[in-house]
Write a protein that holds these residues in place. Structure first.
Motif, PDB file in Angstrom:
ATOM      1  N   VAL A  12       0.847  -1.200   0.000  1.00  0.00           N
ATOM      2  CA  VAL A  12       0.000   0.000   0.000  1.00  0.00           C
ATOM      3  C   VAL A  12       0.880   1.246   0.000  1.00  0.00           C
ATOM      4  N   GLN A  13       0.809   2.001  -1.093  1.00  0.00           N
ATOM      5  CA  GLN A  13       1.560   3.246  -1.230  1.00  0.00           C
ATOM      6  C   GLN A  13       0.619   4.316  -1.785  1.00  0.00           C
ATOM      7  N   PRO A  14       0.958   5.602  -1.614  1.00  0.00           N
ATOM      8  CA  PRO A  14       0.092   6.667  -2.139  1.00  0.00           C
ATOM      9  C   PRO A  14      -0.120   6.518  -3.640  1.00  0.00           C
TER      10      PRO A  14
ATOM     11  N   ASN B 138      -6.802  -0.850  -5.673  1.00  0.00           N
ATOM     12  CA  ASN B 138      -6.406   0.537  -5.911  1.00  0.00           C
ATOM     13  C   ASN B 138      -7.623   1.442  -6.057  1.00  0.00           C
TER      14      ASN B 138
ATOM     15  N   LEU C 196      -9.391   2.062  -2.557  1.00  0.00           N
ATOM     16  CA  LEU C 196      -8.624   2.922  -1.657  1.00  0.00           C
ATOM     17  C   LEU C 196      -8.646   4.390  -2.071  1.00  0.00           C
TER      18      LEU C 196
ATOM     19  N   HIS D  57      -5.628   5.682   2.613  1.00  0.00           N
ATOM     20  CA  HIS D  57      -4.588   6.588   2.103  1.00  0.00           C
ATOM     21  C   HIS D  57      -4.534   7.901   2.881  1.00  0.00           C
ATOM     22  N   HIS D  58      -3.319   8.430   3.001  1.00  0.00           N
ATOM     23  CA  HIS D  58      -3.072   9.785   3.498  1.00  0.00           C
ATOM     24  C   HIS D  58      -2.521  10.580   2.321  1.00  0.00           C
ATOM     25  N   LEU D  59      -3.343  11.483   1.758  1.00  0.00           N
ATOM     26  CA  LEU D  59      -2.986  12.163   0.520  1.00  0.00           C
ATOM     27  C   LEU D  59      -2.590  13.619   0.714  1.00  0.00           C
TER      28      LEU D  59
ATOM     29  N   THR E  14      -2.284   4.052   8.109  1.00  0.00           N
ATOM     30  CA  THR E  14      -2.080   4.925   6.956  1.00  0.00           C
ATOM     31  C   THR E  14      -0.607   5.305   6.888  1.00  0.00           C
ATOM     32  N   CYS E  15      -0.187   5.912   5.781  1.00  0.00           N
ATOM     33  CA  CYS E  15       1.198   6.369   5.660  1.00  0.00           C
ATOM     34  C   CYS E  15       1.431   7.589   6.544  1.00  0.00           C
TER      35      CYS E  15
ATOM     36  N   PRO F 212       2.180  12.046   2.750  1.00  0.00           N
ATOM     37  CA  PRO F 212       1.497  11.785   1.480  1.00  0.00           C
ATOM     38  C   PRO F 212       2.418  11.506   0.305  1.00  0.00           C
TER      39      PRO F 212
END
Length: 235
Positions: free
Chosen positions: A38-40, A78, A81, A104-106, A164-165, A168
């Motif tokens: 899981v990546q942005p 994808n 998310l 996600h943290h965007l 979450t990350c 972002p």
């Protein structure tokens, strides 16, 4: 180039604004996905979002203290998310398992898990899942490396783990929230749904204003750039 992160946020808001999300019961168990996967999302992910698709959610996660409300999906893709959180182990049930949800943290508070890093120990988390409400209290927050998979373990207890990350952009670190279930009740289902709706509408209003601001700022910069180029070329 400087506008690229803001354009990605604005485009995601535009793409997902009128997405149809329908709550349904769990009908299929997806294969577990590793936390490292899981990546942005990049701009290509946003551009290929299928906004005409009807997304089937199994519930919703609500954190009143953060004014955060996002749908919960059975498994991780994808596409899912980009509009909500995904269950990393969809075969687990909230009655006696550790429910691990990833979002996600965007870089914008009103998008997805953007506000999660502001959560405090003692805050309440409500998981609406298959027509029932599960209430949790935050017991711990921590920052872990993506290889520290012990946070995903199931202790056969009524727990929730939100992940979450930490920023972002591409990162190897994850912000983890651990909650302990304190109550299961269906009596306030209507009230929870009403609260979810109010929060979603408020965030949509903020996000629409943000899209307008980004577009106008970009047009203004382009106009100033054209004027500057013309002045230089005329000398």
């Amino acid at each position: 180039m400087l506008f690229l992160p803001f354009l990605k946020q604005a485009l995601l808001i535009y793409q997902t604004e009128n997405t149809t999300v329908t709550t349904t019961s769990v009908t299929k168990v997806a294969s577990p996905v590793s936390i490292e996967a899981v990546q942005p999302p990049d701009l290509a992910d946003v551009l290929t979002f299928k906004k005409d698709t009807v997304f089937l959610a199994t519930g919703n996660i609500l954190i009143p203290a953060l004014e955060m409300s996002v749908p919960v999906f059975n498994g991780i893709t994808n596409q899912n998310l980009l509009i909500g959180a995904g269950s990393l182990f969809p075969e687990r049930q909230p009655q006696n398992h550790n429910m691990v949800l990833i979002g996600h943290h965007l870089g914008r508070d009103n998008l997805l898990f953007g506000k999660l890093l502001q959560i405090q120990v003692g805050d309440m988390i409500y998981l609406r899942y298959e027509g029932e409400i599960y209430q949790y209290v935050v017991k711990e927050t921590q920052l872990v490396h993506q290889t520290e998979l012990q946070v995903l373990e199931d202790h056969q207890q009524t727990e929730i783990t939100l992940i979450t990350c930490d920023k972002p952009t591409q990162t190897q670190w994850r912000f983890v929230v651990r909650g302990q279930q304190v109550q299961k009740s269906t009596s306030n289902l209507a009230q929870i749904k009403q609260q979810e709706k109010a929060i979603v509408q408020k965030n949509q209003c903020y996000n629409q204003g943000y899209v307008l601001f980004v577009v106008l700022s970009l047009l203004l910069c382009l106009l100033l750039g054209i004027i500057t180029i013309k002045r230089i070329s005329s000398k």
